[in-house]
Design a protein around this motif. Structure first.
Motif, mmCIF file in Angstrom:
data_model
loop_
_atom_site.group_PDB
_atom_site.id
_atom_site.type_symbol
_atom_site.label_atom_id
_atom_site.label_comp_id
_atom_site.label_asym_id
_atom_site.label_seq_id
_atom_site.Cartn_x
_atom_site.Cartn_y
_atom_site.Cartn_z
ATOM 1 N N LEU A 1 0.850 -1.179 0.000
ATOM 2 C CA LEU A 1 0.000 0.000 0.000
ATOM 3 C C LEU A 1 0.888 1.231 0.000
ATOM 4 N N VAL A 2 0.677 2.108 -0.965
ATOM 5 C CA VAL A 2 1.421 3.361 -1.062
ATOM 6 C C VAL A 2 0.464 4.496 -0.733
ATOM 7 N N PHE A 3 0.812 5.305 0.258
ATOM 8 C CA PHE A 3 -0.061 6.380 0.727
ATOM 9 C C PHE A 3 0.455 7.732 0.241
ATOM 10 N N ALA A 4 -0.427 8.494 -0.376
ATOM 11 C CA ALA A 4 -0.068 9.812 -0.911
ATOM 12 C C ALA A 4 -0.907 10.889 -0.213
ATOM 13 N N HIS A 5 -0.233 11.835 0.417
ATOM 14 C CA HIS A 5 -0.940 12.860 1.192
ATOM 15 C C HIS A 5 -1.389 14.028 0.315
ATOM 16 N N GLY A 6 -2.191 14.906 0.880
ATOM 17 C CA GLY A 6 -2.686 16.075 0.175
ATOM 18 C C GLY A 6 -1.976 17.348 0.584
ATOM 19 N N PHE A 7 -2.446 18.467 0.038
ATOM 20 C CA PHE A 7 -1.834 19.773 0.287
ATOM 21 C C PHE A 7 -1.953 20.163 1.762
ATOM 22 N N GLN B 1 2.351 -3.573 -9.037
ATOM 23 C CA GLN B 1 1.015 -4.019 -8.627
ATOM 24 C C GLN B 1 0.658 -3.491 -7.232
ATOM 25 N N VAL B 2 0.958 -2.228 -7.009
ATOM 26 C CA VAL B 2 0.664 -1.629 -5.714
ATOM 27 C C VAL B 2 -0.765 -1.093 -5.692
ATOM 28 N N THR B 3 -1.287 -0.924 -4.499
ATOM 29 C CA THR B 3 -2.536 -0.195 -4.309
ATOM 30 C C THR B 3 -2.172 1.179 -3.784
ATOM 31 N N VAL C 1 9.619 6.704 -6.926
ATOM 32 C CA VAL C 1 9.643 5.968 -5.668
ATOM 33 C C VAL C 1 9.382 4.475 -5.923
ATOM 34 N N LEU C 2 8.368 4.182 -6.729
ATOM 35 C CA LEU C 2 8.054 2.779 -7.020
ATOM 36 C C LEU C 2 9.208 2.093 -7.743
ATOM 37 N N GLU C 3 9.837 2.831 -8.638
ATOM 38 C CA GLU C 3 10.944 2.245 -9.385
ATOM 39 C C GLU C 3 12.128 1.959 -8.474
ATOM 40 N N GLU C 4 12.467 2.896 -7.602
ATOM 41 C CA GLU C 4 13.613 2.700 -6.717
ATOM 42 C C GLU C 4 13.378 1.572 -5.706
ATOM 43 N N LEU C 5 12.124 1.387 -5.305
ATOM 44 C CA LEU C 5 11.800 0.319 -4.356
ATOM 45 C C LEU C 5 11.437 -0.987 -5.061
ATOM 46 N N ALA C 6 11.480 -0.966 -6.391
ATOM 47 C CA ALA C 6 11.143 -2.149 -7.201
ATOM 48 C C ALA C 6 9.750 -2.667 -6.858
ATOM 49 N N LEU C 7 8.790 -1.763 -6.816
ATOM 50 C CA LEU C 7 7.421 -2.122 -6.466
ATOM 51 C C LEU C 7 6.546 -2.160 -7.708
ATOM 52 N N GLN D 1 -0.052 6.631 -16.477
ATOM 53 C CA GLN D 1 1.221 6.620 -17.189
ATOM 54 C C GLN D 1 1.867 5.235 -17.184
ATOM 55 N N GLU D 2 1.806 4.538 -16.037
ATOM 56 C CA GLU D 2 2.400 3.203 -15.916
ATOM 57 C C GLU D 2 1.358 2.246 -15.328
ATOM 58 N N PRO D 3 0.372 1.863 -16.112
ATOM 59 C CA PRO D 3 -0.752 1.095 -15.571
ATOM 60 C C PRO D 3 -0.359 -0.244 -14.959
ATOM 61 N N SER D 4 0.672 -0.904 -15.472
ATOM 62 C CA SER D 4 1.034 -2.222 -14.947
ATOM 63 C C SER D 4 1.681 -2.144 -13.567
ATOM 64 N N TRP D 5 2.031 -0.959 -13.120
ATOM 65 C CA TRP D 5 2.655 -0.808 -11.812
ATOM 66 C C TRP D 5 1.628 -0.757 -10.677
ATOM 67 N N PHE D 6 0.352 -0.646 -11.029
ATOM 68 C CA PHE D 6 -0.708 -0.463 -10.041
ATOM 69 C C PHE D 6 -1.765 -1.545 -10.199
ATOM 70 N N SER D 7 -2.409 -1.898 -9.095
ATOM 71 C CA SER D 7 -3.520 -2.845 -9.158
ATOM 72 C C SER D 7 -4.845 -2.156 -8.869
ATOM 73 N N LYS D 8 -4.884 -1.336 -7.817
ATOM 74 C CA LYS D 8 -6.108 -0.634 -7.436
ATOM 75 C C LYS D 8 -5.742 0.765 -6.954
ATOM 76 N N LEU D 9 -6.736 1.630 -6.952
ATOM 77 C CA LEU D 9 -6.567 2.959 -6.380
ATOM 78 C C LEU D 9 -7.720 3.257 -5.426
#
Length: 268
Positions: free
Chosen positions: A23-29, A91-93, A83-89, A110-118
């Motif tokens: 799980l990758v968490f992205a914060h807001g402003f 199919q993340v959510t 970040v995903l590339e450096e951590l070799a991640l 942009q990179e659909p295969s790197w993600f599974s769900k949002l």
């Protein structure tokens, strides 16, 4: 792992390190990764947890900010991909709040295969009203907001945070939000706010094919209900759910309700 990306975005990897899912968490402003503390903790026993700060969010990341690069939300989406590339991640959510959700969506397009769900919490593709589209703000209101930020940033933050956080019966929430906004350098905060509030990604969200859960609070000054319905109607694979939560930051003020909304979607 090159220190540049990890340092630039203050990346933290927590939870179960050998978990099959991340799980990758992205914060807001106006917040940073600590905004996700209670939600992330609820999933740390079963998932690898990745937290990061957007460039410009605080003292640690501001040295990496420049207006030439970060003049569009796509630059923040590119940082997620770094970040995903450096951590070799793969199919993340991605779980993103507000603009963190929209930049996550741009990254997934942009990179659909790197993600599974949002999972997008109180996100919006456009904040400005436009003909029959109700984004929540008119341009005059935003121009006044920018002028206030430029005139006296800390006074603006002191007035803005309580209105956006709401939950007046729990003033410590607004006080915490004031602290994270005030941790931003005023000129950087203004530049980022302009990019966010003037962005328009309505055409982009139609390209997002991933299963996407839209979580929206019932009372949000920044993102009206119409935005949630618009996104559900214009995203190919999205579901909208409302939670009984006041304010624009339910992952902070009503973390338990956000967790309850997320669980069945993750396990589906």
């Amino acid at each position: 792992m090159p220190m540049s990306v990890v340092k630039r975005n203050n990346v933290q990897v927590l939870g179960k390190p050998d978990a099959a899912e991340t799980l990758v968490f992205a914060h807001g402003f106006g917040t940073d990764q600590t905004a996700w503390q209670d939600v992330a903790e609820a999933f740390a026993d079963k998932y690898k947890i990745v937290l990061f700060d957007y460039v410009g969010a605080n003292e640690k990341t501001t040295p990496f900010f420049n207006t030439r690069k970060y003049k569009h939300l796509q630059a923040y989406a590119d940082d997620i991909l770094d970040v995903l590339e450096e951590l070799a991640l793969r199919q993340v959510t991605l779980i993103g709040h507000s603009v963190g959700g929209m930049t996550g969506a741009l990254a997934a397009i942009q990179e659909p295969s790197w993600f599974s769900k949002l999972i997008l919490v109180n996100a919006s593709p456009r904040y400005v009203n436009d003909n029959d589209y109700q984004g929540g703000f008119d341009q005059q209101t935003l121009d006044e907001l920018f002028a206030q930020m430029q005139r006296d940033f800390h006074a603006w933050a002191g007035g803005f945070a309580p209105r956006i956080m709401a939950n007046a019966d729990r003033p410590h929430l607004a006080n915490g939000f004031i602290q994270t906004i005030s941790a931003m350098r005023p000129d950087v905060a203004l530049a980022i706010a302009r990019v966010i509030f003037q962005s328009d990604h309505r055409a982009d969200i139609a390209q997002l094919q991933h299963p996407t859960l839209l979580i929206q609070g019932t009372h949000d000054l920044a993102v009206p209900h119409a935005v949630g319905h618009y996104m559900e109607n214009h995203m190919p694979n999205a579901w909208l759910t409302f939670i009984d939560a006041e304010g624009h930051l339910p992952h902070i003020s009503h973390a338990d309700k956000v967790v309850q909304a997320i669980r069945p979607f993750l396990f589906s």
